[in-house]
Scaffold this motif. Structure first.
Motif, PDB file in Angstrom:
ATOM      1  N   PHE A 184       0.827  -1.203   0.000  1.00  0.00           N
ATOM      2  CA  PHE A 184       0.000   0.000   0.000  1.00  0.00           C
ATOM      3  C   PHE A 184       0.865   1.259   0.000  1.00  0.00           C
ATOM      4  CE2 PHE A 184      -1.563   3.236   3.097  1.00  0.00           C
ATOM      5  CZ  PHE A 184      -2.448   3.898   2.252  1.00  0.00           C
ATOM      6  N   LEU A 185       1.856   1.311   0.893  1.00  0.00           N
ATOM      7  CA  LEU A 185       2.674   2.519   1.017  1.00  0.00           C
ATOM      8  C   LEU A 185       3.565   2.733  -0.194  1.00  0.00           C
ATOM      9  CD1 LEU A 185       3.304   2.271   4.820  1.00  0.00           C
ATOM     10  CD2 LEU A 185       2.227   4.183   3.660  1.00  0.00           C
ATOM     11  N   ALA A 186       3.970   1.662  -0.853  1.00  0.00           N
ATOM     12  CA  ALA A 186       4.766   1.800  -2.077  1.00  0.00           C
ATOM     13  C   ALA A 186       3.979   2.559  -3.145  1.00  0.00           C
ATOM     14  CB  ALA A 186       5.177   0.426  -2.591  1.00  0.00           C
ATOM     15  N   GLU A 187       2.658   2.357  -3.184  1.00  0.00           N
ATOM     16  CA  GLU A 187       1.802   3.062  -4.139  1.00  0.00           C
ATOM     17  C   GLU A 187       1.373   4.429  -3.616  1.00  0.00           C
ATOM     18  OE1 GLU A 187      -1.418   0.677  -5.858  1.00  0.00           O
ATOM     19  OE2 GLU A 187      -0.501  -1.101  -4.962  1.00  0.00           O
ATOM     20  N   PHE A 188       1.177   4.520  -2.313  1.00  0.00           N
ATOM     21  CA  PHE A 188       0.593   5.712  -1.703  1.00  0.00           C
ATOM     22  C   PHE A 188       1.582   6.872  -1.593  1.00  0.00           C
ATOM     23  CE2 PHE A 188      -0.647   8.264   2.008  1.00  0.00           C
ATOM     24  CZ  PHE A 188      -1.986   8.527   1.728  1.00  0.00           C
ATOM     25  N   VAL A 189       2.817   6.590  -1.223  1.00  0.00           N
ATOM     26  CA  VAL A 189       3.798   7.648  -0.952  1.00  0.00           C
ATOM     27  C   VAL A 189       4.034   8.562  -2.158  1.00  0.00           C
ATOM     28  CG1 VAL A 189       6.211   8.123  -0.365  1.00  0.00           C
ATOM     29  CG2 VAL A 189       4.920   6.450   0.964  1.00  0.00           C
ATOM     30  N   PRO A 190       4.231   8.041  -3.382  1.00  0.00           N
ATOM     31  CA  PRO A 190       4.415   8.951  -4.530  1.00  0.00           C
ATOM     32  C   PRO A 190       3.204   9.866  -4.762  1.00  0.00           C
ATOM     33  CG  PRO A 190       5.113   6.730  -5.103  1.00  0.00           C
ATOM     34  CD  PRO A 190       4.419   6.634  -3.786  1.00  0.00           C
ATOM     35  N   ILE A 191       1.989   9.359  -4.510  1.00  0.00           N
ATOM     36  CA  ILE A 191       0.791  10.184  -4.661  1.00  0.00           C
ATOM     37  C   ILE A 191       0.809  11.308  -3.629  1.00  0.00           C
ATOM     38  CG2 ILE A 191      -1.742  10.200  -4.621  1.00  0.00           C
ATOM     39  CD1 ILE A 191      -1.644   7.199  -5.307  1.00  0.00           C
ATOM     40  N   PHE A 192       1.162  10.961  -2.393  1.00  0.00           N
ATOM     41  CA  PHE A 192       1.265  11.969  -1.327  1.00  0.00           C
ATOM     42  C   PHE A 192       2.286  13.045  -1.688  1.00  0.00           C
ATOM     43  CE2 PHE A 192       4.093  13.151   2.199  1.00  0.00           C
ATOM     44  CZ  PHE A 192       3.249  14.011   2.894  1.00  0.00           C
ATOM     45  N   GLU A 193       3.452  12.640  -2.153  1.00  0.00           N
ATOM     46  CA  GLU A 193       4.515  13.599  -2.492  1.00  0.00           C
ATOM     47  C   GLU A 193       4.067  14.546  -3.597  1.00  0.00           C
ATOM     48  OE1 GLU A 193       7.700  10.910  -3.375  1.00  0.00           O
ATOM     49  OE2 GLU A 193       8.411  10.824  -1.287  1.00  0.00           O
ATOM     50  N   LYS A 194       3.326  14.036  -4.567  1.00  0.00           N
ATOM     51  CA  LYS A 194       2.813  14.865  -5.669  1.00  0.00           C
ATOM     52  C   LYS A 194       1.857  15.933  -5.134  1.00  0.00           C
ATOM     53  CE  LYS A 194      -0.707  13.491  -7.998  1.00  0.00           C
ATOM     54  NZ  LYS A 194      -1.642  12.718  -8.852  1.00  0.00           N
ATOM     55  N   HIS A 195       0.936  15.524  -4.264  1.00  0.00           N
ATOM     56  CA  HIS A 195      -0.039  16.476  -3.717  1.00  0.00           C
ATOM     57  C   HIS A 195       0.631  17.504  -2.816  1.00  0.00           C
ATOM     58  CE1 HIS A 195      -3.886  15.150  -5.250  1.00  0.00           C
ATOM     59  NE2 HIS A 195      -3.525  13.899  -5.049  1.00  0.00           N
ATOM     60  N   HIS A 196       1.626  17.074  -2.061  1.00  0.00           N
ATOM     61  CA  HIS A 196       2.304  18.028  -1.185  1.00  0.00           C
ATOM     62  C   HIS A 196       3.048  19.072  -2.003  1.00  0.00           C
ATOM     63  CE1 HIS A 196       5.193  19.731   1.667  1.00  0.00           C
ATOM     64  NE2 HIS A 196       4.271  19.478   2.563  1.00  0.00           N
ATOM     65  N   ALA A 197       3.697  18.636  -3.072  1.00  0.00           N
ATOM     66  CA  ALA A 197       4.423  19.582  -3.936  1.00  0.00           C
ATOM     67  C   ALA A 197       3.462  20.598  -4.542  1.00  0.00           C
ATOM     68  CB  ALA A 197       5.149  18.810  -5.033  1.00  0.00           C
ATOM     69  N   ASN A 198       2.243  20.159  -4.877  1.00  0.00           N
ATOM     70  CA  ASN A 198       1.243  21.051  -5.446  1.00  0.00           C
ATOM     71  C   ASN A 198       0.763  22.088  -4.434  1.00  0.00           C
ATOM     72  OD1 ASN A 198      -0.725  22.016  -7.362  1.00  0.00           O
ATOM     73  ND2 ASN A 198      -2.261  20.809  -6.296  1.00  0.00           N
ATOM     74  N   ILE A 199       0.517  21.639  -3.201  1.00  0.00           N
ATOM     75  CA  ILE A 199       0.007  22.534  -2.160  1.00  0.00           C
ATOM     76  C   ILE A 199       1.077  23.505  -1.667  1.00  0.00           C
ATOM     77  CG2 ILE A 199      -0.876  22.618   0.220  1.00  0.00           C
ATOM     78  CD1 ILE A 199      -2.250  19.922  -0.384  1.00  0.00           C
ATOM     79  N   SER A 200       2.291  23.003  -1.480  1.00  0.00           N
ATOM     80  CA  SER A 200       3.362  23.819  -0.886  1.00  0.00           C
ATOM     81  C   SER A 200       4.188  24.566  -1.915  1.00  0.00           C
ATOM     82  CB  SER A 200       4.290  22.924  -0.055  1.00  0.00           C
ATOM     83  OG  SER A 200       4.983  22.017  -0.903  1.00  0.00           O
ATOM     84  N   GLY A 201       3.961  24.276  -3.198  1.00  0.00           N
ATOM     85  CA  GLY A 201       4.773  24.901  -4.240  1.00  0.00           C
ATOM     86  C   GLY A 201       6.100  24.212  -4.446  1.00  0.00           C
ATOM     87  N   GLY A 202       6.268  23.039  -3.830  1.00  0.00           N
ATOM     88  CA  GLY A 202       7.498  22.251  -3.999  1.00  0.00           C
ATOM     89  C   GLY A 202       8.700  22.814  -3.274  1.00  0.00           C
ATOM     90  N   ASN A 203       8.460  23.663  -2.286  1.00  0.00           N
ATOM     91  CA  ASN A 203       9.574  24.311  -1.588  1.00  0.00           C
ATOM     92  C   ASN A 203      10.138  23.486  -0.432  1.00  0.00           C
ATOM     93  OD1 ASN A 203       9.371  26.630  -3.218  1.00  0.00           O
ATOM     94  ND2 ASN A 203       7.686  27.407  -1.940  1.00  0.00           N
ATOM     95  N   GLU A 204       9.437  22.411  -0.071  1.00  0.00           N
ATOM     96  CA  GLU A 204       9.892  21.600   1.055  1.00  0.00           C
ATOM     97  C   GLU A 204       9.976  20.140   0.635  1.00  0.00           C
ATOM     98  OE1 GLU A 204       7.099  24.569   3.669  1.00  0.00           O
ATOM     99  OE2 GLU A 204       6.458  22.555   3.061  1.00  0.00           O
ATOM    100  N   LYS A 205      10.894  19.426   1.246  1.00  0.00           N
ATOM    101  CA  LYS A 205      11.027  17.995   0.964  1.00  0.00           C
ATOM    102  C   LYS A 205      10.411  17.216   2.125  1.00  0.00           C
ATOM    103  CE  LYS A 205      14.344  14.354  -0.217  1.00  0.00           C
ATOM    104  NZ  LYS A 205      13.515  13.870  -1.319  1.00  0.00           N
ATOM    105  N   VAL A 206       9.350  16.496   1.823  1.00  0.00           N
ATOM    106  CA  VAL A 206       8.670  15.730   2.869  1.00  0.00           C
ATOM    107  C   VAL A 206       8.855  14.231   2.619  1.00  0.00           C
ATOM    108  CG1 VAL A 206       6.923  17.460   3.418  1.00  0.00           C
ATOM    109  CG2 VAL A 206       6.506  15.842   1.561  1.00  0.00           C
ATOM    110  N   ALA A 207       8.634  13.459   3.679  1.00  0.00           N
ATOM    111  CA  ALA A 207       8.792  12.006   3.563  1.00  0.00           C
ATOM    112  C   ALA A 207       7.777  11.293   4.439  1.00  0.00           C
ATOM    113  CB  ALA A 207      10.206  11.596   3.957  1.00  0.00           C
ATOM    114  N   LEU A 208       7.267  10.181   3.920  1.00  0.00           N
ATOM    115  CA  LEU A 208       6.465   9.220   4.686  1.00  0.00           C
ATOM    116  C   LEU A 208       7.257   7.930   4.710  1.00  0.00           C
ATOM    117  CD1 LEU A 208       2.772   9.342   3.348  1.00  0.00           C
ATOM    118  CD2 LEU A 208       3.581  10.085   5.564  1.00  0.00           C
TER     119      LEU A 208
END
Length: 359
Positions: A200-224
């Motif tokens: 599940f997380l192998a599929e979920f994490v890239p989706i999360f990273e995409k949405h975070h980059a969209n919301i934050s403008g890609g200025n921060e590096k986040v990780a799950l």
């Protein structure tokens, strides 16, 4: 899929109320304490068979009453589905689909794909690992009916093994053969749960990273990051290696019940090093990723509940959400807010049909 009608009787602070909904956007507006969030919770209850905010079912009955009833009418694939969830004090909660009572909750999960975004999501950051495990398990179980049964079996075996360890300690005895039976059972269900969480997380994490980059403008590096003892060894070996420790502390110290989901920003724990704004962006990205994942797996647009989030978001984040609504990313949406004018101003920008209910 969309919710056409909702009728509530004795649910939390709501004595009796009925709604006919718009297929796109529905807003509940009114002062704090009038029951806006409780209406959203009733919709959540229809989907998951439990409250999002109060796990003790009997406490969802209106004070002074003996029962509650949540009655919903869905349009699913152009077919009406009537779902009724009810509870009477001293009795078991029942969920009916078109008049027929479910034998198991797992048979109902997934019928109404739904995601809620709420200020209480902050618990995912500030609370312990159990809260984050429940998040993972809830998403998987909604789409995989066998997963819930695995969790139930694992928890039952875990309780039995812990009881046996206590029995050994109290009576100053030890039976390796008896314990090995529970080890085998725990390992069997635990390994499967671990594999499903990992997939599940192998599929979920890239989706999360995409949405975070969209919301934050890609200025921060986040990780799950998925943290599990089973990355080190198989569960049966872990149980055997930690046997002496378990006998001393009288409970099972290793297993998937110790798993966690680590939230990081720029390499550090977001709980300690993330600002309030960064934490909000993280959580919204997490829930939007849940929405997209469920949409992809179920093949339909989940219902989306926004609980009082306009009060918590700055204009930039609100605009991001409005843009997603405009782009038809979402299906039916339910919103609670304390300011009717603000709500209408925001949703007009979406150019979608809507209804506003003053509570």
């Amino acid at each position: 899929m969309f919710l056409k009608q909702l009728s509530l009787l004795n649910y939390k602070n709501l004595a009796q109320i009925e709604f006919e909904f718009d297929t796109k956007i529905n807003c509940f507006v009114g002062k704090n304490g009038v029951g806006k969030t409780n209406i959203l919770d009733a919709i959540y209850h229809l989907a998951y068979g439990k409250s999002y905010f109060n796990p003790l079912a009997v406490q969802n009955i209106k004070h002074g009453e003996e029962y509650f009833v949540i009655d919903g009418l869905l349009d699913k694939n152009n077919k009406e589905e009537k779902i009724v969830c009810s509870l009477k004090k001293g009795q078991k909660k029942t969920i009916k689909r078109n008049g027929k009572v479910y034998d198991k909750l797992s048979e109902h999960l997934g019928l109404i794909p739904l995601v809620i975004i709420s200020p209480s999501d902050a618990d995912l950051i500030v609370e312990g690992s159990e809260t984050r495990r429940k998040f993972i398990d809830s998403v998987i179980a909604t789409l995989d009916s066998s997963y819930l049964q695995l969790l139930i079996q694992y928890q039952k075996t875990l309780s039995q093994r812990n009881a046996l360890l206590k029995y050994f300690a109290v009576n100053q005895i030890f039976d390796a053969d008896n314990l090995s039976i529970y080890n085998e059972q725990l390992s069997s269900s635990g390994q499967l749960i671990f594999e499903k969480r990992k997939q599940f997380l192998a599929e979920f994490v890239p989706i999360f990273e995409k949405h975070h980059a969209n919301i934050s403008g890609g200025n921060e590096k986040v990780a799950l990051k998925y943290e599990s003892q089973l990355f080190e060894s198989d569960l049966l070996s872990l149980l055997e290696d930690n046997l002496q420790k378990d006998r001393i502390i009288q409970y099972t110290s290793v297993g998937i019940h110790k798993d966690d989901l680590i939230f990081e920003i720029d390499g550090f724990p977001i709980k300690k090093f993330g600002s309030q704004g960064q934490q909000k962006s993280f959580l919204i990205a997490l829930k939007l990723a849940q929405f997209e994942f469920m949409k992809k797996q179920s093949g339909e647009l989940p219902i989306l509940l926004f609980d009082d989030i306009f009060d918590k978001l700055d204009e930039t984040r609100v605009q991001k959400i409005v843009t997603m609504v405009n782009d038809a990313v979402f299906g039916q949406i339910f919103i609670s807010d304390t300011h009717a004018e603000r709500t209408e101003l925001i949703i007009r920008k979406t150019h979608q049909s809507y209804k506003i209910f003053n509570i």
